[in-house]
Scaffold this active site. Structure first.
Site, PDB file in Angstrom:
ATOM      1  N   ILE A  12     -21.138  12.386  -3.453  1.00 43.84           N
ATOM      2  CA  ILE A  12     -22.133  13.474  -3.530  1.00 43.84           C
ATOM      3  C   ILE A  12     -23.450  13.025  -2.903  1.00 43.84           C
ATOM      4  O   ILE A  12     -24.081  13.774  -2.135  1.00 43.84           O
ATOM      5  CB  ILE A  12     -22.348  13.918  -4.993  1.00 43.84           C
ATOM      6  N   ASP A  31     -27.817   1.248  -2.965  1.00 38.65           N
ATOM      7  CA  ASP A  31     -26.405   1.382  -3.343  1.00 38.65           C
ATOM      8  C   ASP A  31     -25.746   0.026  -3.174  1.00 38.65           C
ATOM      9  O   ASP A  31     -25.936  -0.613  -2.138  1.00 38.65           O
ATOM     10  CB  ASP A  31     -25.733   2.436  -2.446  1.00 38.65           C
ATOM     11  N   GLY A  36     -18.846   3.219  -3.486  1.00 38.10           N
ATOM     12  CA  GLY A  36     -19.078   4.198  -2.422  1.00 38.10           C
ATOM     13  C   GLY A  36     -18.271   3.837  -1.193  1.00 38.10           C
ATOM     14  O   GLY A  36     -17.561   2.832  -1.169  1.00 38.10           O
ATOM     15  N   PHE A  77     -28.114   9.028  -8.302  1.00 38.10           N
ATOM     16  CA  PHE A  77     -26.669   9.292  -8.333  1.00 38.10           C
ATOM     17  C   PHE A  77     -25.872   8.089  -8.826  1.00 38.10           C
ATOM     18  O   PHE A  77     -24.758   8.256  -9.322  1.00 38.10           O
ATOM     19  CB  PHE A  77     -26.143   9.597  -6.918  1.00 38.10           C
ATOM     20  N   ALA A  78     -26.404   6.872  -8.604  1.00 41.03           N
ATOM     21  CA  ALA A  78     -25.584   5.665  -8.800  1.00 41.03           C
ATOM     22  C   ALA A  78     -25.049   5.571 -10.221  1.00 41.03           C
ATOM     23  O   ALA A  78     -25.814   5.586 -11.183  1.00 41.03           O
ATOM     24  CB  ALA A  78     -26.411   4.421  -8.479  1.00 41.03           C
ATOM     25  N   TYR A 145     -18.033   7.494 -20.835  1.00 38.28           N
ATOM     26  CA  TYR A 145     -18.751   7.920 -19.618  1.00 38.28           C
ATOM     27  C   TYR A 145     -19.741   9.041 -19.964  1.00 38.28           C
ATOM     28  O   TYR A 145     -20.922   8.983 -19.609  1.00 38.28           O
ATOM     29  CB  TYR A 145     -17.734   8.386 -18.563  1.00 38.28           C
ATOM     30  N   LYS A 149     -24.028   9.041 -19.850  1.00 33.57           N
ATOM     31  CA  LYS A 149     -24.908  10.006 -19.169  1.00 33.57           C
ATOM     32  C   LYS A 149     -25.867  10.662 -20.170  1.00 33.57           C
ATOM     33  O   LYS A 149     -27.032  10.896 -19.859  1.00 33.57           O
ATOM     34  CB  LYS A 149     -24.064  11.079 -18.471  1.00 33.57           C
ATOM     35  N   ARG A 286      -2.113  16.805 -21.539  1.00 33.76           N
ATOM     36  CA  ARG A 286      -2.774  15.544 -21.895  1.00 33.76           C
ATOM     37  C   ARG A 286      -3.589  15.811 -23.154  1.00 33.76           C
ATOM     38  O   ARG A 286      -4.278  16.836 -23.232  1.00 33.76           O
ATOM     39  CB  ARG A 286      -3.681  15.134 -20.741  1.00 33.76           C
ATOM     40  N   ASP A 289      -7.091  17.825 -23.587  1.00 31.33           N
ATOM     41  CA  ASP A 289      -7.435  18.663 -22.433  1.00 31.33           C
ATOM     42  C   ASP A 289      -7.533  20.119 -22.856  1.00 31.33           C
ATOM     43  O   ASP A 289      -6.543  20.701 -23.316  1.00 31.33           O
ATOM     44  CB  ASP A 289      -6.355  18.549 -21.346  1.00 31.33           C
TER      45      ASP A 289
HETATM   46  N1  LIG Z   1     -17.784  13.658  -8.515  1.00 30.23           N
HETATM   47  C1  LIG Z   1     -17.899  14.494  -9.552  1.00 30.23           C
HETATM   48  O1  LIG Z   1     -17.111  15.440  -9.716  1.00 30.23           O
HETATM   49  C2  LIG Z   1     -19.017  14.305 -10.546  1.00 30.23           C
HETATM   50  C3  LIG Z   1     -19.094  15.189 -11.646  1.00 30.23           C
HETATM   51  C4  LIG Z   1     -20.126  15.028 -12.567  1.00 30.23           C
HETATM   52  C5  LIG Z   1     -21.077  14.037 -12.375  1.00 30.23           C
HETATM   53  N2  LIG Z   1     -20.982  13.189 -11.322  1.00 30.23           N
HETATM   54  C6  LIG Z   1     -22.002  12.144 -11.162  1.00 30.23           C
HETATM   55  O2  LIG Z   1     -22.554  12.238  -9.862  1.00 30.23           O
HETATM   56  C7  LIG Z   1     -22.939  10.959  -9.393  1.00 30.23           C
HETATM   57  C8  LIG Z   1     -22.334  10.721  -8.036  1.00 30.23           C
HETATM   58  O3  LIG Z   1     -20.915  10.827  -8.133  1.00 30.23           O
HETATM   59  P1  LIG Z   1     -19.977  10.597  -6.886  1.00 30.23           P
HETATM   60  O4  LIG Z   1     -18.786  11.449  -7.089  1.00 30.23           O
HETATM   61  O5  LIG Z   1     -20.756  10.717  -5.644  1.00 30.23           O
HETATM   62  O6  LIG Z   1     -19.559   9.068  -7.149  1.00 30.23           O
HETATM   63  P2  LIG Z   1     -19.307   7.879  -6.113  1.00 30.23           P
HETATM   64  O7  LIG Z   1     -18.601   6.805  -6.861  1.00 30.23           O
HETATM   65  O8  LIG Z   1     -18.696   8.380  -4.857  1.00 30.23           O
HETATM   66  O9  LIG Z   1     -20.793   7.402  -5.792  1.00 30.23           O
HETATM   67  C9  LIG Z   1     -21.549   6.604  -6.656  1.00 30.23           C
HETATM   68  C10 LIG Z   1     -22.274   5.574  -5.794  1.00 30.23           C
HETATM   69  O10 LIG Z   1     -23.123   4.781  -6.630  1.00 30.23           O
HETATM   70  C11 LIG Z   1     -22.929   3.395  -6.321  1.00 30.23           C
HETATM   71  N3  LIG Z   1     -23.215   2.663  -7.560  1.00 30.23           N
HETATM   72  C12 LIG Z   1     -22.606   2.805  -8.772  1.00 30.23           C
HETATM   73  N4  LIG Z   1     -23.195   2.021  -9.680  1.00 30.23           N
HETATM   74  C13 LIG Z   1     -24.211   1.385  -9.041  1.00 30.23           C
HETATM   75  C14 LIG Z   1     -25.220   0.470  -9.448  1.00 30.23           C
HETATM   76  N5  LIG Z   1     -25.309   0.057 -10.724  1.00 30.23           N
HETATM   77  N6  LIG Z   1     -26.100   0.004  -8.511  1.00 30.23           N
HETATM   78  C15 LIG Z   1     -26.040   0.430  -7.222  1.00 30.23           C
HETATM   79  N7  LIG Z   1     -25.124   1.330  -6.779  1.00 30.23           N
HETATM   80  C16 LIG Z   1     -24.223   1.789  -7.689  1.00 30.23           C
HETATM   81  C17 LIG Z   1     -21.487   3.292  -5.867  1.00 30.23           C
HETATM   82  O11 LIG Z   1     -21.273   2.172  -5.019  1.00 30.23           O
HETATM   83  C18 LIG Z   1     -21.319   4.608  -5.107  1.00 30.23           C
HETATM   84  O12 LIG Z   1     -21.689   4.498  -3.742  1.00 30.23           O
HETATM   85  C19 LIG Z   1     -22.482   9.966 -10.452  1.00 30.23           C
HETATM   86  O13 LIG Z   1     -23.606   9.657 -11.250  1.00 30.23           O
HETATM   87  C20 LIG Z   1     -21.456  10.738 -11.255  1.00 30.23           C
HETATM   88  O14 LIG Z   1     -21.410  10.295 -12.592  1.00 30.23           O
HETATM   89  C21 LIG Z   1     -19.975  13.296 -10.395  1.00 30.23           C
END
Ligand SMILES: NC(=O)c1ccc[n+]([C@@H]2O[C@H](COP(=O)([O-])OP(=O)(O)OC[C@H]3O[C@@H](n4cnc5c(N)ncnc54)[C@H](O)[C@@H]3O)[C@@H](O)[C@H]2O)c1
Length: 326
Positions: A12, A31, A36, A77-78, A145, A149, A286, A289
């Protein structure tokens, strides 16, 4: 505006980075690339307004570089995001998500960066007591998880009371799809969501797909979820930034399409986009769910003037298929 994007090489985050660069904002991505896709950093590296620090968000040396760069707002986002993994390895989620975010927030406030857009999740709600789920729904995460959050959201809420911090926590439902302009080339790593699984089946990386429960009280018996196209998510982030720039108060906002999509409807959409037949098998439900998880995005509409435009099943599937053919 000088913008720090943690997790900007993720699924994202990279889409939001693409939009921010197009709007000519200087972007610093922090990052560690652990989860990622490095391609999501490579794709921007020639852009003069883009810079990457490959480090953890609580790394002291990296935070000194962030301080030198003087961001005005942070998109955070991380995080680790696998609900199942969080139940097996809560230590990872405690350190990577909770502790690291607390340290990041402390550092941001210390250097005068007092605006944060935080990636939260529908997992903070736990099992739906009613649908559509609005922001007033009880907060009872059923996995670590979701708890991680919620703990960060609550810290942001306290810091708003005690400091000059203002934040928007965006609670995403299921993110899906890829950039409609084709700017992002890196596939999401280890995806757990339905659409990537169906895509893997369509391009032969999986022999079959298990449909977990076909006897739910839904029109076709399969589970119904709310999928939101990643370009719609990115648009909401830019609007949230504008909201804070206009002096908006700290708040939480759901981001979902409000239209439930069943597993069988998703299978059909992927079959149409790919031209492949997906082999699926019925499997038991599951535990835990729910039949239907659907967002109310009324608040996002009112506060951010945001409406999802691309979150129909066929558009989601069509935007994903080209990346699975690389
Ligand atoms: N994908 C979904 O459907 C979804 C739904 C709800 C919430 N989210 C939240 O959105 C955010 C982004 O999700 P995504 O799908 O892009 O995930 P993703 O895993 O593709 O991206 C997360 C990025 O953060 C980096 N990262 C993680 N922990 C880190 C740290 N401690 N230090 C530095 N970098 C770190 C990872 O290397 C990765 O590049 C996350 O916080 C996730 O919890 C995602």
């Amino acid at each position: 505006m000088r913008i720090l994007v943690t997790g900007g090489a993720g699924y994202i985050g990279s889409h939001v980075v693409a939009d921010l660069l197009e709007l000519e904002h200087p972007v610093l991505v922090l990052d560690d690339l652990q989860r990622g896709n490095p391609q999501n950093a490579v794709v921007f590296q020639e852009h003069p307004a883009y810079r990457l620090i490959q480090a953890a968000i609580d790394d002291d040396a990296a935070l000194r570089l962030v301080q030198d760069w003087q961001p005005e707002i942070c998109f955070h986002f991380a995080a680790l995001k696998a609900a199942g993994e969080s139940m097996q390895r809560p230590d990872l989620y405690s350190s990577h998500n909770v502790r690291a975010s607390y340290r990041l927030i402390e550092a941001l406030l210390r250097i005068g960066c007092n605006r944060i857009i935080f990636s939260s999740t529908a997992a903070v709600y736990g099992e739906p007591r009613y649908v559509p789920i609005d922001e007033e729904h009880p907060l009872q995460p059923v996995n670590y998880y979701g708890f991680s959050k919620l703990a960060i959201e609550q810290n942001l809420e306290w810091m708003t009371r005690l400091t000059n911090l203002r934040y928007v926590a965006l609670r995403y439902f299921n993110a899906a799809g890829y950039d409609l302009q084709g700017r992002i080339k890196g596939l999401e790593r280890e995806p757990q969501n339905l659409f990537p699984i169906l895509m893997e089946a369509a391009c032969g990386q999986r022999a079959t797909v298990q449909v977990l429960g076909t006897d739910y009280d839904t029109p076709d018996g399969s589970g119904v979820r709310d999928y939101i196209h990643v370009n719609d998510l990115a648009d909401a982030h830019v609007r949230a930034m504008q909201y804070l720039s206009d002096g908006g108060a700290s708040t939480v906002v759901n981001l979902g399409s409000e239209s439930g999509l069943s597993v069988f409807e998703a299978i059909t959409a992927v079959e149409v986009a790919s031209g492949a037949k997906i082999d699926w098998q019925t499997a038991p439900r599951r535990a835990g769910d729910p039949a239907r998880v659907i967002a109310s995005s009324n608040k996002a509409r009112q506060l951010l003037d945001w409406t999802p435009s691309y979150s129909q099943a066929d558009r989601i599937a069509a935007s994903m298929w080209p990346l699975y053919q690389q």
